[in-house]
Structure formats: structure tokens, C-alpha cells
Motif scaffolding. Structure first.
Motif, mmCIF file in Angstrom:
data_model
loop_
_atom_site.group_PDB
_atom_site.id
_atom_site.type_symbol
_atom_site.label_atom_id
_atom_site.label_comp_id
_atom_site.label_asym_id
_atom_site.label_seq_id
_atom_site.Cartn_x
_atom_site.Cartn_y
_atom_site.Cartn_z
ATOM 1 N N ALA A 99 0.814 -1.214 0.000
ATOM 2 C CA ALA A 99 0.000 0.000 0.000
ATOM 3 C C ALA A 99 0.846 1.262 0.000
ATOM 4 C CB ALA A 99 -0.929 -0.009 1.209
ATOM 5 N N GLU A 100 1.953 1.240 0.743
ATOM 6 C CA GLU A 100 2.763 2.449 0.890
ATOM 7 C C GLU A 100 3.793 2.619 -0.223
ATOM 8 O OE1 GLU A 100 4.402 2.277 4.809
ATOM 9 O OE2 GLU A 100 2.466 2.691 5.794
ATOM 10 N N THR A 101 4.184 1.542 -0.862
ATOM 11 C CA THR A 101 5.201 1.631 -1.913
ATOM 12 C C THR A 101 4.589 1.993 -3.261
ATOM 13 O OG1 THR A 101 6.467 -0.063 -0.724
ATOM 14 C CG2 THR A 101 7.163 0.424 -2.961
ATOM 15 N N LEU A 102 3.357 1.583 -3.492
ATOM 16 C CA LEU A 102 2.681 1.908 -4.743
ATOM 17 C C LEU A 102 2.379 3.400 -4.829
ATOM 18 C CD1 LEU A 102 0.142 -1.049 -4.930
ATOM 19 C CD2 LEU A 102 1.939 -0.574 -6.616
ATOM 20 N N PRO A 103 2.347 3.968 -6.035
ATOM 21 C CA PRO A 103 1.914 5.356 -6.192
ATOM 22 C C PRO A 103 0.467 5.519 -5.728
ATOM 23 C CG PRO A 103 2.992 4.556 -8.191
ATOM 24 C CD PRO A 103 2.779 3.360 -7.306
ATOM 25 N N PRO A 104 0.096 6.712 -5.263
ATOM 26 C CA PRO A 104 -1.285 6.935 -4.823
ATOM 27 C C PRO A 104 -2.289 6.604 -5.934
ATOM 28 C CG PRO A 104 0.122 8.766 -4.180
ATOM 29 C CD PRO A 104 0.949 7.898 -5.078
ATOM 30 N N GLY A 105 -3.389 5.999 -5.529
ATOM 31 C CA GLY A 105 -4.446 5.692 -6.476
ATOM 32 C C GLY A 105 -4.137 4.582 -7.446
ATOM 33 N N SER A 106 -3.246 3.673 -7.080
ATOM 34 C CA SER A 106 -2.884 2.561 -7.964
ATOM 35 C C SER A 106 -4.022 1.554 -8.077
ATOM 36 C CB SER A 106 -1.628 1.858 -7.442
ATOM 37 O OG SER A 106 -0.490 2.679 -7.550
ATOM 38 N N ARG A 107 -4.020 0.817 -9.183
ATOM 39 C CA ARG A 107 -4.941 -0.308 -9.349
ATOM 40 C C ARG A 107 -4.252 -1.558 -8.813
ATOM 41 N NH1 ARG A 107 -6.886 -2.472 -13.775
ATOM 42 N NH2 ARG A 107 -8.989 -2.687 -12.944
ATOM 43 N N VAL A 108 -4.903 -2.241 -7.883
ATOM 44 C CA VAL A 108 -4.297 -3.391 -7.216
ATOM 45 C C VAL A 108 -5.238 -4.586 -7.315
ATOM 46 C CG1 VAL A 108 -3.164 -4.223 -5.134
ATOM 47 C CG2 VAL A 108 -3.262 -1.768 -5.583
ATOM 48 N N THR A 125 -6.639 -7.649 3.590
ATOM 49 C CA THR A 125 -5.859 -7.024 2.528
ATOM 50 C C THR A 125 -6.661 -6.076 1.653
ATOM 51 O OG1 THR A 125 -4.317 -8.879 2.536
ATOM 52 C CG2 THR A 125 -4.344 -7.489 0.578
ATOM 53 N N ALA A 126 -7.796 -6.511 1.120
ATOM 54 C CA ALA A 126 -8.566 -5.621 0.249
ATOM 55 C C ALA A 126 -8.966 -4.357 0.994
ATOM 56 C CB ALA A 126 -9.793 -6.345 -0.292
ATOM 57 N N ARG A 127 -9.413 -4.520 2.236
ATOM 58 C CA ARG A 127 -9.790 -3.357 3.044
ATOM 59 C C ARG A 127 -8.583 -2.460 3.289
ATOM 60 N NH1 ARG A 127 -13.035 0.134 3.482
ATOM 61 N NH2 ARG A 127 -14.713 -1.409 3.552
ATOM 62 N N GLN A 128 -7.449 -3.034 3.585
ATOM 63 C CA GLN A 128 -6.236 -2.260 3.868
ATOM 64 C C GLN A 128 -5.808 -1.454 2.641
ATOM 65 O OE1 GLN A 128 -2.897 -4.806 4.674
ATOM 66 N NE2 GLN A 128 -1.775 -3.230 5.797
ATOM 67 N N LEU A 129 -5.816 -2.076 1.479
ATOM 68 C CA LEU A 129 -5.401 -1.388 0.258
ATOM 69 C C LEU A 129 -6.387 -0.286 -0.124
ATOM 70 C CD1 LEU A 129 -4.282 -4.545 -1.730
ATOM 71 C CD2 LEU A 129 -2.770 -2.706 -0.965
ATOM 72 N N LEU A 130 -7.663 -0.567 0.029
ATOM 73 C CA LEU A 130 -8.657 0.440 -0.311
ATOM 74 C C LEU A 130 -8.583 1.629 0.643
ATOM 75 C CD1 LEU A 130 -12.024 -0.132 -1.840
ATOM 76 C CD2 LEU A 130 -11.982 1.385 0.123
ATOM 77 N N ASP A 131 -8.404 1.361 1.926
ATOM 78 C CA ASP A 131 -8.293 2.448 2.897
ATOM 79 C C ASP A 131 -7.065 3.312 2.650
ATOM 80 O OD1 ASP A 131 -10.617 1.652 4.108
ATOM 81 O OD2 ASP A 131 -9.652 0.674 5.831
ATOM 82 N N ALA A 132 -6.056 2.745 1.976
ATOM 83 C CA ALA A 132 -4.861 3.512 1.639
ATOM 84 C C ALA A 132 -5.053 4.358 0.385
ATOM 85 C CB ALA A 132 -3.673 2.575 1.457
ATOM 86 N N GLY A 133 -6.227 4.279 -0.231
ATOM 87 C CA GLY A 133 -6.535 5.116 -1.378
ATOM 88 C C GLY A 133 -6.358 4.462 -2.725
ATOM 89 N N HIS A 134 -6.193 3.134 -2.749
ATOM 90 C CA HIS A 134 -5.999 2.438 -4.011
ATOM 91 C C HIS A 134 -7.323 1.879 -4.533
ATOM 92 C CE1 HIS A 134 -1.737 2.887 -3.481
ATOM 93 N NE2 HIS A 134 -1.769 2.231 -2.327
ATOM 94 N N GLU A 135 -7.364 1.641 -5.831
ATOM 95 C CA GLU A 135 -8.503 0.969 -6.459
ATOM 96 C C GLU A 135 -8.262 -0.531 -6.377
ATOM 97 O OE1 GLU A 135 -10.454 0.302 -10.893
ATOM 98 O OE2 GLU A 135 -9.052 1.969 -10.564
ATOM 99 N N VAL A 136 -9.192 -1.257 -5.798
ATOM 100 C CA VAL A 136 -8.969 -2.676 -5.513
ATOM 101 C C VAL A 136 -9.929 -3.540 -6.320
ATOM 102 C CG1 VAL A 136 -8.950 -4.466 -3.740
ATOM 103 C CG2 VAL A 136 -8.137 -2.160 -3.193
#
Length: 239
Positions: A56-65, A76-87
Motif C-alpha cells: 500500500a505504501e510503496t505503490l503510487p497513490p491511487g494505484s490499481r491493485v 488485505t482488500a480493506r487495507q489497500l482500499l483504505d490507503a486510497g488504491h482501487e482494488v
């Protein structure tokens, strides 16, 4: 059309690949039955959370994961989405997908087998319903449910789903077994694994650079599930 017939195309170049292993209906049925007891049996997921944080922290903001084998969507899905990524999450268990949609309604989930992500597959590059490309992929304790001959192919499939320099967070259990049945929360699932040196080599051979590694001794809350050594690899797709 059977699962074997549906997925038999496109594998002629992979020696030792067992097409019969593509029928994973038994694995899906087991996880449908397990349902939310999975999170009860594995209440403490510090290693997975830490690996997810790296992604979550290494990817650029708003990444598709892509969350491969997303299960209940937690953590995991919740963690990535809460970090601002598209999951986008995929799983072969309809029961797990229902829980994931309830737990993380902001993400998108699909009933998809990893084989469908192959080049030309229905959801893979060039396919009619291609999901990618992705900036990052999480695959925590998903590939261990495959027979060993499939795991290198699955890793290469994830490679093709990533953009150049894309990130992969991989979680496996350290073990020297192949398609071995184990009791799991009142069901039986078949699992595979590698010792860590061999796992590193398999990951590198699939086209990834390993940029970090961690391991955790883990004792599940359920006595029905044996203790394990969890391995986490932080990987980057080589161009």
C-alpha cells in the motif's frame, strides 16, 4: 463444459503441467463451507498486514491493485482500499466473495480462477473481459492451494498482469510438499509449498526481483489447523 475442458487451452508450452489439476471445485466448495470461520481461525494476521502495508505504501497513490484469492476481503482488500488504491479482488469461492463484498463494498470482486488471467484468457491480457493491467498484486496464501507444477505458471501469469516495475506481495507457507491434503476447519484442502531457497528461485525465474523478505511463526487459533512458518516476499516485476 467441464472445468478441465474450459481451461485446457494455452498450456502446451508448460512441461509437467497437469491439466487435470485445473478442476478446483473441491477447493472452492471447502472454502464456501468454511466461510467466516476462516477469519475466526486466523484472528492475528500481523505478517499479512505488514506485507500489505508495504504494498500500500510503496505503490503510487491511487494505484490499481489486484487481490488474488481475496477471501473475505480482510485484511488485505480493506487495507489497500483504505490507503486510497482501487482494488479488484478475485476468488474461486462464491461464499468468500459474498463476504468480501459485504466487508469491502467499495472494491470490485469477480468469481475468477487465476488461470483466467493468462494471456488470451477471459480476464487476462487480450481477453474479452481483461481486468488489468495492474500496478500491484497481492497474493497472500493463494498459490499454496495449487499443485506445484502450476505455481511457476501462476507466477508468470501474475507477471503478465502487472505493468512494468509493478509490485507483487506474495505470502506462502514454508513446507516441502506438493498437493498434500490437510484437515482444515472441518474440511480437507490440498496445499503445496517450498522451502525458502527454492521459493526465492521460483519467484525469480518467473521474472521478479525480490526486494524484501519476512517470516513469521504462526499458530492459528483453531487446533484443527497446524502451526506454520509464513513467508512473505516483496517483489517487483522486472521489465
Amino acid at each position: 463444459m467441464s472445468g478441465e475442458e474450459e481451461y485446457r487451452d494455452g498450456y502446451e508450452g508448460y512441461e509437467d503441467f497437469d491439466r487435470l489439476a485445473l478442476d478446483r471445485s473441491g477447493q472452492a466448495d471447502a472454502f464456501d463451507t468454511i466461510g467466516d470461520r476462516y477469519d475466526d481461525a486466523f484472528p492475528h494476521k500481523e505478517g499479512q498486514v505488514e506485507a500489505g502495508r508495504w504494498l500500500a505504501e510503496t505503490l503510487p497513490p491511487g494505484s490499481r491493485v489486484l487481490d488474488v484469492g481475496c477471501g473475505t476481503g480482510l485484511p488485505t482488500a480493506r487495507q489497500l482500499l483504505d490507503a486510497g488504491h482501487e482494488v479488484v479482488g478475485i476468488d474461486i469461492s462464491p461464499g468468500m466473495l459474498k463476504l468480501a463484498r459485504d466487508n469491502v463494498p467499495e472494491a470490485t470482486f469477480h468469481h475468477v480462477d487465476i488461470v483466467d488471467l493468462r494471456v488470451g484468457g477471459r480476464y487476462g491480457p487480450g481477453g474479452p473481459r481483461a481486468l488489468g493491467p495492474f500496478d500491484g498484486i497481492a497474493a497472500f496464501f493463494t498459490l499454496l492451494l495449487l499443485p506445484r507444477p502450476e505455481i511457476p505458471y501462476a507466477l508468470r501469469t501474475l507477471y503478465t498482469a502487472l505493468r512494468p516495475e509493478g509490485l507483487l506481495g506474495l505470502g506462502m507457507v514454508e513446507s516441502d510438499i506438493d498437493d498434500f491434503p490437510i484437515p482444515f476447519l472441518g474440511n480437507s484442502v490440498r496445499v503445496s509449498g517450498y522451502l525458502r531457497d527454492e521459493l526465492r528461485q521460483v519467484v525469480r525465474d518467473a521474472g521478479f526481483e525480490i526486494t524484501g523478505e519476512d517470516s513469521h511463526a504462526y499458530a492459528p487459533a483453531s487446533t484443527d489447523v497446524p502451526p506454520e512458518i509464513q513467508l512473505y516476499l516483496n517483489c517487483r516485476r522486472r521489465a
